[in-house]
Write an enzyme that holds these catalytic residues in place. Structure first.
Site, PDB file in Angstrom:
ATOM      1  N   ASP A 136     -74.384 -56.093  38.687  1.00  0.00           N
ATOM      2  CA  ASP A 136     -75.652 -56.009  39.501  1.00  0.00           C
ATOM      3  C   ASP A 136     -75.373 -55.912  41.071  1.00  0.00           C
ATOM      4  O   ASP A 136     -74.524 -56.825  41.288  1.00  0.00           O
ATOM      5  CB  ASP A 136     -76.611 -57.008  39.079  1.00  0.00           C
ATOM      6  CG  ASP A 136     -77.088 -56.824  37.790  1.00  0.00           C
ATOM      7  OD1 ASP A 136     -77.219 -55.839  37.102  1.00  0.00           O
ATOM      8  OD2 ASP A 136     -77.421 -57.777  37.088  1.00  0.00           O
ATOM      9  N   ASP A 184     -66.780 -38.075  37.461  1.00  0.00           N
ATOM     10  CA  ASP A 184     -67.666 -37.065  38.019  1.00  0.00           C
ATOM     11  C   ASP A 184     -67.614 -35.964  37.360  1.00  0.00           C
ATOM     12  O   ASP A 184     -66.342 -35.453  36.687  1.00  0.00           O
ATOM     13  CB  ASP A 184     -67.368 -36.839  39.707  1.00  0.00           C
ATOM     14  CG  ASP A 184     -68.555 -36.681  40.364  1.00  0.00           C
ATOM     15  OD1 ASP A 184     -69.664 -37.068  40.385  1.00  0.00           O
ATOM     16  OD2 ASP A 184     -68.534 -35.381  40.866  1.00  0.00           O
ATOM     17  N   ASN A 195     -74.934 -44.152  35.614  1.00  0.00           N
ATOM     18  CA  ASN A 195     -75.635 -43.466  34.548  1.00  0.00           C
ATOM     19  C   ASN A 195     -75.562 -43.876  33.356  1.00  0.00           C
ATOM     20  O   ASN A 195     -74.189 -43.872  32.653  1.00  0.00           O
ATOM     21  CB  ASN A 195     -75.205 -41.997  34.988  1.00  0.00           C
ATOM     22  CG  ASN A 195     -75.778 -41.058  33.626  1.00  0.00           C
ATOM     23  OD1 ASN A 195     -76.142 -41.426  32.700  1.00  0.00           O
ATOM     24  ND2 ASN A 195     -75.968 -39.759  33.986  1.00  0.00           N
ATOM     25  N   HIS A 235     -65.399 -32.762  27.538  1.00  0.00           N
ATOM     26  CA  HIS A 235     -64.845 -32.748  28.984  1.00  0.00           C
ATOM     27  C   HIS A 235     -64.690 -34.354  29.436  1.00  0.00           C
ATOM     28  O   HIS A 235     -63.520 -34.703  29.471  1.00  0.00           O
ATOM     29  CB  HIS A 235     -65.713 -32.243  29.884  1.00  0.00           C
ATOM     30  CG  HIS A 235     -67.224 -32.647  29.709  1.00  0.00           C
ATOM     31  ND1 HIS A 235     -67.687 -32.404  28.488  1.00  0.00           N
ATOM     32  CD2 HIS A 235     -67.958 -33.269  30.653  1.00  0.00           C
ATOM     33  CE1 HIS A 235     -69.247 -32.583  28.691  1.00  0.00           C
ATOM     34  NE2 HIS A 235     -69.164 -33.371  29.909  1.00  0.00           N
ATOM     35  N   ARG A 236     -65.508 -35.033  29.142  1.00  0.00           N
ATOM     36  CA  ARG A 236     -65.361 -36.643  29.633  1.00  0.00           C
ATOM     37  C   ARG A 236     -64.392 -37.346  28.702  1.00  0.00           C
ATOM     38  O   ARG A 236     -63.460 -37.896  29.131  1.00  0.00           O
ATOM     39  CB  ARG A 236     -66.753 -37.230  29.501  1.00  0.00           C
ATOM     40  CG  ARG A 236     -66.743 -38.738  29.499  1.00  0.00           C
ATOM     41  CD  ARG A 236     -68.367 -39.286  29.895  1.00  0.00           C
ATOM     42  NE  ARG A 236     -68.747 -38.690  30.768  1.00  0.00           N
ATOM     43  CZ  ARG A 236     -69.572 -37.533  31.019  1.00  0.00           C
ATOM     44  NH1 ARG A 236     -69.999 -37.172  29.614  1.00  0.00           N
ATOM     45  NH2 ARG A 236     -70.206 -36.969  31.813  1.00  0.00           N
ATOM     46  N   GLY A 279     -78.355 -34.557  30.037  1.00  0.00           N
ATOM     47  CA  GLY A 279     -78.099 -33.485  31.196  1.00  0.00           C
ATOM     48  C   GLY A 279     -78.214 -31.891  30.554  1.00  0.00           C
ATOM     49  O   GLY A 279     -79.294 -31.635  30.038  1.00  0.00           O
TER      50      GLY A 279
HETATM   51  P1  IMP Z   1     -72.291 -36.825  38.041  1.00  0.00           P
HETATM   52  O1  IMP Z   1     -71.046 -36.738  37.639  1.00  0.00           O
HETATM   53  O2  IMP Z   1     -72.905 -38.026  38.309  1.00  0.00           O
HETATM   54  O3  IMP Z   1     -72.474 -36.157  39.485  1.00  0.00           O
HETATM   55  O4  IMP Z   1     -73.293 -35.959  37.182  1.00  0.00           O
HETATM   56  C1  IMP Z   1     -73.387 -34.438  37.052  1.00  0.00           C
HETATM   57  C2  IMP Z   1     -74.481 -34.284  36.382  1.00  0.00           C
HETATM   58  O5  IMP Z   1     -73.928 -33.263  35.327  1.00  0.00           O
HETATM   59  C3  IMP Z   1     -75.472 -34.953  35.516  1.00  0.00           C
HETATM   60  O6  IMP Z   1     -76.651 -35.458  36.351  1.00  0.00           O
HETATM   61  C4  IMP Z   1     -76.006 -34.390  34.146  1.00  0.00           C
HETATM   62  O7  IMP Z   1     -77.191 -33.556  34.649  1.00  0.00           O
HETATM   63  C5  IMP Z   1     -74.627 -33.349  34.394  1.00  0.00           C
HETATM   64  N1  IMP Z   1     -73.775 -33.896  33.249  1.00  0.00           N
HETATM   65  C6  IMP Z   1     -72.551 -34.826  33.398  1.00  0.00           C
HETATM   66  N2  IMP Z   1     -72.159 -34.985  32.283  1.00  0.00           N
HETATM   67  C7  IMP Z   1     -72.716 -34.321  31.208  1.00  0.00           C
HETATM   68  C8  IMP Z   1     -72.689 -34.098  29.924  1.00  0.00           C
HETATM   69  O8  IMP Z   1     -71.582 -34.881  29.308  1.00  0.00           O
HETATM   70  N3  IMP Z   1     -73.316 -33.282  29.243  1.00  0.00           N
HETATM   71  C9  IMP Z   1     -74.277 -32.617  30.014  1.00  0.00           C
HETATM   72  N4  IMP Z   1     -74.588 -32.892  31.192  1.00  0.00           N
HETATM   73  C10 IMP Z   1     -73.732 -33.625  31.862  1.00  0.00           C
END
Ligand code: IMP
Length: 197
Positions: free
Chosen positions: A32, A67, A10, A179-180, A151
């Site tokens: 890739d 995740d 992503n 969070h991240r 997101g």
């Molecule tokens: P995953 O971690 O790839 O499973 O993604 C989870 C989903 O949560 C993503 O497709 C986004 O829609 C959402 N998401 C993940 N991180 C964020 C963020 O920092 N802000 C808003 N939405 C998020």
């Protein structure tokens, strides 16, 4: 400096990861051909490890994945680990956001509390792995606001941001409390700790 291969496919996440790691670790692009990883674990940590392990094995080098889930209290913690496919497999950000707002329709403040939770994980070629969690508490707004982020950002207002949504904040401001970023900083602290001989 530590070198980590990005295991996230992503680009929005990868950009945030690179900014947070800047000056402390080098984030190498996802190779890739690494292929798509089926995220079928039932926990954030399980999915982060699945992604990091797959890319580590492919690249033969330490790989970093995250995740993330949005946990809404009024929805019993949903969408949680299913955040990426809340509106079905292949759902877009807009689809998932629309479903969330629909599910939240009958809930007023202060029943709209929620949190983003991220587990970040690094897997190493020798089979070892480390992971760390980051959380930010906030509210789910009834209407999207702002154009930044990605997101669910337009409807999530972190408690520490004076009412702004993540989508209304500059990238550095989001990274100060997100969070991240919290998960990545906790992970970096573990990776930078000198190992006991
Ligand atoms: P995953 O971690 O790839 O499973 O993604 C989870 C989903 O949560 C993503 O497709 C986004 O829609 C959402 N998401 C993940 N991180 C964020 C963020 O920092 N802000 C808003 N939405 C998020």
């Amino acid at each position: 400096m530590i070198e980590l291969v990005c295991a996230s496919a992503n680009p929005d996440k990868a950009a945030e990861m690179a900014e947070v790691l800047e000056g402390r670790a080098v984030l190498l692009p996802r190779p890739d051909g690494a292929g798509e990883v089926v995220e079928d674990a039932d926990s954030l940590e399980g999915n982060a490890l699945l992604k990091a392990r797959a890319v580590c094995d492919f690249a033969g080098a330490a790989a970093l994945a995250d995740d993330t889930g949005l946990e809404v209290d009024a929805l019993g913690g949903a969408p949680g680990v299913r955040s990426a496919r809340y509106a079905g497999s292949g759902a877009s950000y807009a689809d998932n956001l629309a479903r969330l707002l629909e599910e939240m329709h009958y809930f007023e403040m202060p029943q709209r509390t929620a949190r983003f939770r991220t587990v970040a994980a690094v897997c190493f070629p020798d089979g070892a792995s480390v992971s760390a969690e980051g959380v930010v508490e906030g509210l789910v707004l009834a209407e999207p606001r702002g154009t930044g982020g990605f997101g669910y950002d337009p409807v999530f207002a972190p408690d520490e941001a004076g009412g702004l949504t993540f989508a209304e904040m500059a990238p550095a401001a989001k990274n100060a409390v997100s969070h991240r970023a919290r998960a990545l900083r906790a992970l970096l602290a573990m990776l930078e700790k000198p190992s006991v001989p």
